[in-house]
Each structure stands twice: as structure tokens, then as C-alpha cells.
Design a protein around this motif. Structure first.
Motif, PDB file in Angstrom:
ATOM      1  N   LEU A   1       0.706  -1.373  -0.177  1.00  0.00           N
ATOM      2  CA  LEU A   1      -0.105   0.000  -0.101  1.00  0.00           C
ATOM      3  C   LEU A   1       0.614   1.280   0.068  1.00  0.00           C
ATOM      4  O   LEU A   1       0.270   2.399  -0.672  1.00  0.00           O
ATOM      5  N   ASP A   2       2.188   1.225   0.402  1.00  0.00           N
ATOM      6  CA  ASP A   2       3.021   2.390   0.372  1.00  0.00           C
ATOM      7  C   ASP A   2       3.260   2.793  -0.932  1.00  0.00           C
ATOM      8  O   ASP A   2       3.613   3.917  -0.955  1.00  0.00           O
ATOM      9  N   THR A   3       3.097   1.866  -1.828  1.00  0.00           N
ATOM     10  CA  THR A   3       3.476   2.361  -3.307  1.00  0.00           C
ATOM     11  C   THR A   3       2.229   3.186  -4.057  1.00  0.00           C
ATOM     12  O   THR A   3       2.464   3.124  -5.200  1.00  0.00           O
ATOM     13  N   ILE A   4       1.229   3.268  -3.427  1.00  0.00           N
ATOM     14  CA  ILE A   4       0.006   3.824  -4.308  1.00  0.00           C
ATOM     15  C   ILE A   4       0.453   5.012  -5.054  1.00  0.00           C
ATOM     16  O   ILE A   4       0.844   5.886  -4.274  1.00  0.00           O
ATOM     17  N   ASP A   5       0.019   4.865  -6.331  1.00  0.00           N
ATOM     18  CA  ASP A   5       0.110   6.045  -7.188  1.00  0.00           C
ATOM     19  C   ASP A   5       1.895   6.601  -7.224  1.00  0.00           C
ATOM     20  O   ASP A   5       1.947   7.670  -7.791  1.00  0.00           O
ATOM     21  N   THR A   6       2.659   5.773  -6.945  1.00  0.00           N
ATOM     22  CA  THR A   6       4.018   6.241  -7.223  1.00  0.00           C
ATOM     23  C   THR A   6       4.254   5.817  -8.764  1.00  0.00           C
ATOM     24  O   THR A   6       3.976   4.547  -9.355  1.00  0.00           O
ATOM     25  N   LEU A   7       5.192   6.533  -9.393  1.00  0.00           N
ATOM     26  CA  LEU A   7       5.402   6.292 -10.706  1.00  0.00           C
ATOM     27  C   LEU A   7       6.520   4.990 -11.023  1.00  0.00           C
ATOM     28  O   LEU A   7       7.314   4.742 -10.137  1.00  0.00           O
ATOM     29  N   VAL A   8       6.129   4.304 -12.109  1.00  0.00           N
ATOM     30  CA  VAL A   8       7.117   3.216 -12.514  1.00  0.00           C
ATOM     31  C   VAL A   8       7.513   3.802 -13.757  1.00  0.00           C
ATOM     32  O   VAL A   8       8.833   3.829 -14.055  1.00  0.00           O
ATOM     33  N   GLU A   9       6.876   4.435 -14.918  1.00  0.00           N
ATOM     34  CA  GLU A   9       7.405   4.896 -16.118  1.00  0.00           C
ATOM     35  C   GLU A   9       6.449   6.122 -16.397  1.00  0.00           C
ATOM     36  O   GLU A   9       5.396   6.384 -15.987  1.00  0.00           O
ATOM     37  N   TRP A  10       7.299   6.904 -17.247  1.00  0.00           N
ATOM     38  CA  TRP A  10       6.563   8.031 -17.850  1.00  0.00           C
ATOM     39  C   TRP A  10       6.866   8.282 -19.107  1.00  0.00           C
ATOM     40  O   TRP A  10       8.234   8.218 -19.609  1.00  0.00           O
ATOM     41  N   GLY A  11       6.008   8.211 -20.017  1.00  0.00           N
ATOM     42  CA  GLY A  11       6.260   8.207 -21.439  1.00  0.00           C
ATOM     43  C   GLY A  11       7.052   7.016 -21.962  1.00  0.00           C
ATOM     44  O   GLY A  11       8.018   6.901 -22.975  1.00  0.00           O
TER      45      GLY A  11
END
Length: 257
Positions: A198-208
Motif C-alpha cells: 500500500l505504501d507504493t500507491i500512485d507512485t510512478l514506474v514509467e513516464w512516456g
């Protein structure tokens, strides 16, 4: 000026289902109903002739405000098979609230002319031809532009000349800004849904489609990580007991807080 509450990811009755269910996400997360507005003011230079004759300092008059309602929408939502990652494209629309005339001409600095003069310092052989063209095309330190042109953008004639005669680029397609809407979209973005952690909610993995850049001097600085810029501050990911970071696309950098 930017006014309005930031967007929060909705919390489901069971936090583990956050962004996990397509039906839940489509109903609660793919658009924002939080009231947001943008307010623009422009400065009109009222004594440009005297400035050119070195007879006065600039006299400025504020023109506005121009108010835009801001709405957000996430489209093309795609989950991985285990529902741990979500990929989407974020759309932002700016709708003009009727007010001052967007077609009113304003006297402002001609940034295209100033940029061309600066650029021609490195290619002085093109300077005489440019200055002669600028004289006949009535291009100089100041330009008459409308709020619609300043907000929507337009091909500056000085930049067009520079691209054509110095860089050999083709003429751009003529663009005439009309209407009362502005539309902006981000590159495809992949985030954690919080499934499994749950601590990773809405954190980025990739952008573009990228997980890192190569513009900074270290792998840590180049990493695309942290919360999406200004789009959400989920309580489970933002805790006072530990630092967190927000990814800032223009800087291509995650900023610690």
C-alpha cells in the motif's frame, strides 16, 4: 494564479482495492470533479514609441483577468494481469469563462525577435538579411499580440524566418488559434496500484514509456520515481515520519520533500 483543491485518489472501502478494480477506477478516478481555475493577467505596454526613442521607461497596464476552468481526465486505462500496475494517458482541458475579449491586441515584447537576434550572434553572416527582412515585415522589439495568441501559441514570424533561412526547415503549417478551449495530454504513464504494498500507491514506474533519463549525473537523479506531479497526495504514501518525492516532468527529476 492557480486556485482549487488538489486531486486525491479515492479510497475504496477496502484500501487493497484502490485502483485494482477497473469499474471502481473508471467510476471514481478517471476524472476530477474538484473545482480548479486558472487566472491569467497580461501587461500591455502603453508607450512603446517613447521607449524606442529612449524617452521613457516602460509604462504597463494590467489587462485581465482571464479565467479558465480546469478539468482532468484519465484515458486508455490498462492494468497488468496481476493488477499491480496501471498505465493511462492524462488529459487536461482548460475552458474559458466568458470575460475580457481574447482578441484584444496588446503591445508586448517580441520574444521571437529577441531570440533571433541572440541566435544570430553565432551566425553573423545571416544578420544583414534578417534585419532587412525584419524591417520590411515590421518585426522589432515590440509586437501586437492577442491574449488568445499568447495563451494558445502561434508560429512567431521571426522564428519561422530563422528556421527557414538558417536551419533549412520547412514552413510550418499556418496555425490560427480560435475557440475557447485548451487541451493538453501527458505521455503514457504507469503507476503502482498499491496491490501487495500500500505504501507504493500512485507512485510512478514509467513516464512516456521510460523508467529513467540520461540527462543527470547519477542513476538516482535520472530515475523516474515518486508521486505524479501535483496530481495526488495519497495519505498512505505521504507520511510525516519519512520523506517522499514528487516527479517534476519539465525538470525530468524527482524532487524530495
Amino acid at each position: 494564479e492557480y486556485m482549487g483543491a488538489r486531486s486525491y485518489l479515492p479510497l475504496a472501502p477496502d484500501p487493497r482495492s484502490l485502483l485494482l478494480s477497473p469499474d471502481f477506477a473508471l467510476a471514481n478516478w478517471n476524472s476530477s470533479n474538484a473545482p480548479k481555475t486558472l487566472r491569467f493577467h497580461f501587461w500591455n505596454i502603453t508607450n512603446s514609441d517613447q521607449i524606442l526613442l529612449n524617452q521613457a521607461v516602460p509604462a504597463l497596464r494590467s489587462f485581465g483577468p482571464f479565467l479558465f476552468e480546469v478539468s482532468h481526465r484519465n484515458a486508455n486505462l490498462t492494468w497488468t494481469s496481476n493488477r499491480t500496475l496501471l498505465t493511462y494517458v492524462h488529459h487536461t482541458q482548460y475552458t474559458y469563462v466568458p470575460g475580457p475579449d481574447l482578441s484584444t491586441p496588446l503591445t508586448t515584447l517580441n520574444l521571437g525577435f529577441l531570440s533571433a537576434i541572440q541566435h544570430l550572434q553565432t551566425t553573423p553572416e545571416h544578420r544583414p538579411a534578417f534585419l532587412e527582412w525584419a524591417r520590411t515585415a515590421h518585426q522589432g522589439l515590440f509586437a501586437q499580440l492577442t491574449p488568445r495568441q499568447l495563451l494558445w501559441g502561434f508560429p512567431n514570424p521571426c522564428g519561422v524566418w530563422l528556421n527557414r533561412h538558417v536551419h533549412g526547415a520547412k514552413e510550418p503549417t499556418e496555425f490560427v488559434p480560435t475557440g475557447t478551449h485548451l487541451q493538453a495530454s501527458t505521455q503514457p504513464t504507469t503507476i503502482h496500484t498499491g496491490v501487495g504494498d500500500l505504501d507504493t500507491i500512485d507512485t510512478l514506474v514509467e513516464w512516456g514509456g521510460r523508467s529513467s533519463h540520461s540527462c543527470w549525473g547519477s542513476g538516482e537523479a535520472n530515475a523516474i520515481t515518486g508521486l505524479r506531479e501535483g496530481m495526488s497526495f495519497p495519505p498512505l504514501a505521504v507520511q510525516a515520519s519519512r520523506p517522499f518525492s514528487i516527479y517534476h516532468p519539465p525538470l525530468k527529476r524527482a524532487l524530495p520533500f
